[in-house]
Design a protein around this motif. Sequence first.
Motif, PDB file in Angstrom:
ATOM      1  N   UNK A  81      28.707  26.261   6.230  1.00  0.00           N
ATOM      2  CA  UNK A  81      28.152  25.446   5.992  1.00  0.00           C
ATOM      3  C   UNK A  81      26.132  25.444   6.021  1.00  0.00           C
ATOM      4  N   UNK A  82      25.195  25.518   5.220  1.00  0.00           N
ATOM      5  CA  UNK A  82      23.887  25.372   5.349  1.00  0.00           C
ATOM      6  C   UNK A  82      23.222  26.016   6.185  1.00  0.00           C
ATOM      7  N   UNK A  83      23.357  28.034   6.079  1.00  0.00           N
ATOM      8  CA  UNK A  83      22.573  28.152   7.381  1.00  0.00           C
ATOM      9  C   UNK A  83      21.300  27.961   6.179  1.00  0.00           C
ATOM     10  N   UNK A  84      20.005  28.691   7.298  1.00  0.00           N
ATOM     11  CA  UNK A  84      18.633  28.549   6.819  1.00  0.00           C
ATOM     12  C   UNK A  84      18.606  28.974   8.210  1.00  0.00           C
ATOM     13  N   UNK A  85      16.553  29.127   8.061  1.00  0.00           N
ATOM     14  CA  UNK A  85      15.782  30.203   9.004  1.00  0.00           C
ATOM     15  C   UNK A  85      16.069  29.051  10.552  1.00  0.00           C
ATOM     16  N   UNK A  86      15.692  27.742   9.976  1.00  0.00           N
ATOM     17  CA  UNK A  86      16.132  26.860  11.639  1.00  0.00           C
ATOM     18  C   UNK A  86      17.853  27.201  12.159  1.00  0.00           C
ATOM     19  N   UNK A  87      18.157  27.476  11.586  1.00  0.00           N
ATOM     20  CA  UNK A  87      19.311  27.141  11.604  1.00  0.00           C
ATOM     21  C   UNK A  87      20.387  28.494  11.388  1.00  0.00           C
ATOM     22  N   UNK A  88      19.972  29.984  11.561  1.00  0.00           N
ATOM     23  CA  UNK A  88      20.969  31.024  10.627  1.00  0.00           C
ATOM     24  C   UNK A  88      22.459  30.868  11.112  1.00  0.00           C
ATOM     25  N   UNK A  89      23.444  31.173  10.901  1.00  0.00           N
ATOM     26  CA  UNK A  89      24.914  31.548  11.360  1.00  0.00           C
ATOM     27  C   UNK A  89      24.770  32.678  11.751  1.00  0.00           C
ATOM     28  N   UNK A  90      25.088  32.623  12.990  1.00  0.00           N
ATOM     29  CA  UNK A  90      24.860  34.255  14.347  1.00  0.00           C
ATOM     30  C   UNK A  90      26.444  34.631  14.358  1.00  0.00           C
ATOM     31  N   UNK A  91      27.772  33.478  13.915  1.00  0.00           N
ATOM     32  CA  UNK A  91      28.744  33.606  14.300  1.00  0.00           C
ATOM     33  C   UNK A  91      29.392  34.313  12.918  1.00  0.00           C
ATOM     34  N   UNK A  92      29.721  33.531  11.754  1.00  0.00           N
ATOM     35  CA  UNK A  92      30.235  33.665  10.293  1.00  0.00           C
ATOM     36  C   UNK A  92      29.826  35.710   9.838  1.00  0.00           C
ATOM     37  N   UNK A  93      29.083  36.316   9.828  1.00  0.00           N
ATOM     38  CA  UNK A  93      29.150  37.207   9.602  1.00  0.00           C
ATOM     39  C   UNK A  93      30.293  38.084  10.843  1.00  0.00           C
ATOM     40  N   UNK A  94      29.860  38.726  11.937  1.00  0.00           N
ATOM     41  CA  UNK A  94      30.794  39.196  12.882  1.00  0.00           C
ATOM     42  C   UNK A  94      31.905  38.565  13.026  1.00  0.00           C
ATOM     43  N   UNK A  95      32.377  37.447  12.369  1.00  0.00           N
ATOM     44  CA  UNK A  95      33.888  37.031  12.881  1.00  0.00           C
ATOM     45  C   UNK A  95      34.440  37.342  11.495  1.00  0.00           C
ATOM     46  N   UNK A  96      33.835  36.921  10.031  1.00  0.00           N
ATOM     47  CA  UNK A  96      34.946  37.460   9.448  1.00  0.00           C
ATOM     48  C   UNK A  96      34.956  39.073   8.958  1.00  0.00           C
ATOM     49  N   UNK A  97      33.413  39.295   9.453  1.00  0.00           N
ATOM     50  CA  UNK A  97      33.799  40.920   9.123  1.00  0.00           C
ATOM     51  C   UNK A  97      34.826  42.049  10.234  1.00  0.00           C
ATOM     52  N   UNK A  98      34.603  41.055  11.266  1.00  0.00           N
ATOM     53  CA  UNK A  98      35.893  41.519  12.682  1.00  0.00           C
ATOM     54  C   UNK A  98      37.472  40.837  11.613  1.00  0.00           C
ATOM     55  N   UNK A  99      37.326  39.663  11.386  1.00  0.00           N
ATOM     56  CA  UNK A  99      39.503  40.029  10.820  1.00  0.00           C
ATOM     57  C   UNK A  99      39.840  40.159   9.497  1.00  0.00           C
ATOM     58  N   UNK A 100      38.597  40.704   8.582  1.00  0.00           N
ATOM     59  CA  UNK A 100      38.499  40.992   6.971  1.00  0.00           C
ATOM     60  C   UNK A 100      38.597  39.753   6.331  1.00  0.00           C
ATOM     61  N   UNK A 101      38.103  38.903   6.551  1.00  0.00           N
ATOM     62  CA  UNK A 101      38.133  38.096   5.900  1.00  0.00           C
ATOM     63  C   UNK A 101      36.821  38.035   5.018  1.00  0.00           C
ATOM     64  N   UNK A 102      37.148  37.121   3.839  1.00  0.00           N
ATOM     65  CA  UNK A 102      35.664  37.050   2.884  1.00  0.00           C
ATOM     66  C   UNK A 102      34.652  35.963   3.969  1.00  0.00           C
ATOM     67  N   UNK A 103      33.428  36.102   3.307  1.00  0.00           N
ATOM     68  CA  UNK A 103      32.640  35.125   3.917  1.00  0.00           C
ATOM     69  C   UNK A 103      31.318  34.607   2.701  1.00  0.00           C
ATOM     70  N   UNK A 104      31.497  33.308   2.965  1.00  0.00           N
ATOM     71  CA  UNK A 104      30.854  32.252   1.787  1.00  0.00           C
ATOM     72  C   UNK A 104      29.992  31.322   2.914  1.00  0.00           C
ATOM     73  N   UNK A 105      28.919  31.094   1.965  1.00  0.00           N
ATOM     74  CA  UNK A 105      27.780  30.081   2.402  1.00  0.00           C
ATOM     75  C   UNK A 105      27.826  29.150   1.724  1.00  0.00           C
TER      76      UNK A 105
END
Length: 372
Positions: A81-105
């Motif tokens: 929920x709510x990724x933007x330049x002040x608070x970018x999502x550093x966790x979601x892209x890596x972990x979802x790729x690692x686990x092979x699950x879809x990633x939504x924002x």
Amino acid sequence: MRIAFFAPHKHIDHPLPSGDLIIGRTLHDFLQAQGHELLIASRARLRHITGKPLEWPGLFLELQRTLKRVRDFNPDIWLTYHSYYKSPDLLGPYISAKLGIPYAIYQGVFATKYRRNLRTWPGYMINKHALLHADHVFANKKLDFENLSRIILPQKLTRTHVGIKTEQFSYNSDGEAEIRRKHSLDGKQVILSAAMLREDVKAESITDLINAFAPLSKKYPQVVLLIAGDGEARSRLQDFAAQKAGNRIHFLGRIKREELHKYYSAADLFAYPGINEALGMVYLEAQCCGLPVVAYSTSGPEEAVAHGQTGLLSPEKNLPSLTANLEKLLIDSDLRAAMSKAAPVRIKKHFDLSDNLLKVECKLNEISHWRY
């Protein structure tokens, strides 16, 4: 559906209230109420994280802990929920790729102006990376949708709207009587405002409102301005309000959200300029209770308020125009009545929370079956 949920800007059980917090918490609670199982993947707060190198080692450790936590949970999808330049999502892209699950924002935000500043460039790039790696992005505002359309394929982007539980915000005659009696408002015309009184654009907006109200306080002795909210700027703003309008401006402090409908019901109109306002849940709540709105024509108010139909908007920082719009609604009872009637209809049509989030749930269900 099993959902790993993450809010990098502010975790949803954070004690400090805000519109963003309400939207995130509402999204989480709605999905949970629909029978889905949600895990708060992490409570790490990534606000301005690119400028806090001392926190990076701790963030790396949190990444490893979150990966284990989410792997044990075995989700069908990761939802940020709510990724933007002040608070970018550093966790979601890596972990979802690692686990092979879809990633939504949900509530993705993108603006190229932040690439031109060395201070904001890192956050801009990390956020862009997250957006480009998302399987689906939901945009809550027209401007965000247009900006995101420049980098996100149409089939991966959905225009949605935030919303409120409209049944919780309707005119309440008993609430009106209670608040008018409590604050000695009989025979008064009431302008209501509500905001967190932080030393930023929130305080700047309230300062503009006080300046716009000051000449009316001298012209119309029966008019008062009530300001709900609290924060570090409150004491300073109270002193400023006393200088500008004597005892005609009253600061109410923090009001519980479940009590706000009573204050909306006791007012004649709602005013909050909304400098740099993303959307402003208070605009939706006030209109749903039948209040016309006065604000600036910035992106948030412009989306929440139909100018000329449910409120009056003026150019940002144009104080004479802001004053004129306040005065127009104070003296024109027919216009006020027409807007009071139109406002709840529009909010229930476009900003009903259940309707809007059902569409989000449907899309999440669709992409949750994708595996990599």
